[in-house]
Design a protein around this motif. Structure first.
Motif, mmCIF file in Angstrom:
data_model
loop_
_atom_site.group_PDB
_atom_site.id
_atom_site.type_symbol
_atom_site.label_atom_id
_atom_site.label_comp_id
_atom_site.label_asym_id
_atom_site.label_seq_id
_atom_site.Cartn_x
_atom_site.Cartn_y
_atom_site.Cartn_z
ATOM 1 N N ILE A 191 0.839 -1.197 0.000
ATOM 2 C CA ILE A 191 0.000 0.000 0.000
ATOM 3 C C ILE A 191 0.879 1.254 0.000
ATOM 4 O O ILE A 191 0.655 2.188 -0.785
ATOM 5 N N ALA A 192 1.886 1.289 0.856
ATOM 6 C CA ALA A 192 2.788 2.446 0.917
ATOM 7 C C ALA A 192 3.510 2.647 -0.417
ATOM 8 O O ALA A 192 3.644 3.785 -0.890
ATOM 9 N N LEU A 193 3.937 1.563 -1.036
ATOM 10 C CA LEU A 193 4.623 1.658 -2.326
ATOM 11 C C LEU A 193 3.672 2.144 -3.424
ATOM 12 O O LEU A 193 4.058 2.925 -4.296
ATOM 13 N N MET A 194 2.427 1.687 -3.379
ATOM 14 C CA MET A 194 1.444 2.152 -4.351
ATOM 15 C C MET A 194 1.140 3.636 -4.147
ATOM 16 O O MET A 194 0.955 4.374 -5.119
ATOM 17 N N ARG A 195 1.100 4.081 -2.901
ATOM 18 C CA ARG A 195 0.865 5.507 -2.640
ATOM 19 C C ARG A 195 2.012 6.352 -3.216
ATOM 20 O O ARG A 195 1.781 7.431 -3.761
ATOM 21 N N GLN A 196 3.248 5.855 -3.095
ATOM 22 C CA GLN A 196 4.396 6.565 -3.680
ATOM 23 C C GLN A 196 4.250 6.656 -5.203
ATOM 24 O O GLN A 196 4.502 7.706 -5.799
ATOM 25 N N THR A 197 3.836 5.573 -5.813
ATOM 26 C CA THR A 197 3.644 5.564 -7.260
ATOM 27 C C THR A 197 2.495 6.496 -7.636
ATOM 28 O O THR A 197 2.565 7.210 -8.650
ATOM 29 N N HIS A 198 1.448 6.515 -6.824
ATOM 30 C CA HIS A 198 0.320 7.425 -7.059
ATOM 31 C C HIS A 198 0.800 8.877 -7.016
ATOM 32 O O HIS A 198 0.417 9.695 -7.876
ATOM 33 N N ASP A 199 1.641 9.209 -6.040
ATOM 34 C CA ASP A 199 2.183 10.573 -5.944
ATOM 35 C C ASP A 199 2.963 10.935 -7.209
ATOM 36 O O ASP A 199 2.854 12.061 -7.717
ATOM 37 N N CYS A 217 2.473 9.704 -10.188
ATOM 38 C CA CYS A 217 1.470 9.904 -11.246
ATOM 39 C C CYS A 217 0.827 11.282 -11.132
ATOM 40 O O CYS A 217 0.604 11.951 -12.148
ATOM 41 N N ASP A 218 0.549 11.706 -9.902
ATOM 42 C CA ASP A 218 -0.014 13.038 -9.689
ATOM 43 C C ASP A 218 0.945 14.120 -10.176
ATOM 44 O O ASP A 218 0.517 15.095 -10.808
ATOM 45 N N VAL A 259 -3.678 10.761 -14.663
ATOM 46 C CA VAL A 259 -4.864 10.425 -13.889
ATOM 47 C C VAL A 259 -5.312 8.982 -14.109
ATOM 48 O O VAL A 259 -5.875 8.364 -13.205
ATOM 49 N N ALA A 260 -5.068 8.430 -15.287
ATOM 50 C CA ALA A 260 -5.509 7.057 -15.565
ATOM 51 C C ALA A 260 -4.755 6.053 -14.691
ATOM 52 O O ALA A 260 -5.366 5.168 -14.085
#
Length: 172
Positions: free
Chosen positions: A128-136, A138-139, A144-145
């Motif tokens: 989850i933490a790693l996905m949040r980093q990747t999400h950041d 992407c932001d 957005v996709a």
């Protein structure tokens, strides 16, 4: 096809159409590829524990881990294809996975059921933490996709973490 034509084709850039900039494609594809290595690592560890489960709660834990492994494996194609859709490349081998993975393997001959579930809970929290980093990331690049896909994967991982937490909770 001539040897020269085959060689040129292998060296040709992907040139996948995308409105994301070159740096965005490079950064996001690399992050997704590393995330994919983590997903495969978690998948295999979950299957390992599924296969080696024992004890009085065998059936419940065995089925829980099988269900979670299926959900984790279902992510793999979406992660890889997203990297390709934006013009990047992704994993090519098991060796590539082992060089990139951040979720550690567990090669122990025996792990108690409680320790298996606790380790998977922590691994899902790490994912989850790693996905949040990747999400950041992407932001930062206005992708957005990819961010939207990651949001769904985070929700799934939070559910797995919750189930693993509740399964290992002890009465006081």
């Amino acid at each position: 096809m001539s040897d020269n034509a085959a060689r040129n084709r292998k060296l040709a850039p992907l040139a996948t159409p995308s409105d994301l900039g070159t740096n965005a494609v490079k950064d996001i594809a690399a992050a997704l590829t590393t995330l994919l290595a983590d997903v495969f690592s978690l998948y295999l560890k979950t299957k390992n524990f599924h296969w080696h489960m024992s004890g009085p709660h065998f059936r419940d834990y065995h089925l829980l881990l099988d269900e979670q492994a299926e959900q984790i494996f279902a992510m793999t194609d979406d992660v890889a294809e997203r990297a390709r859709k934006i013009g990047g490349t992704t994993l090519r081998s098991i060796g590539h996975i082992s060089r990139l993975q951040r979720i550690p393997d567990n090669d122990a001959d025996f792990v108690t059921p409680e320790d298996m579930l606790a380790e998977l809970r922590e691994d899902n929290k790490q994912l989850i933490a790693l996905m949040r980093q990747t999400h950041d990331l992407c932001d930062e690049h206005n992708d957005v996709a990819t961010a939207s896909l990651i949001e769904n994967w985070i929700d799934e991982a939070e559910r797995r973490t919750w189930f693993l937490f509740e399964t290992t909770r002890r009465e006081k």
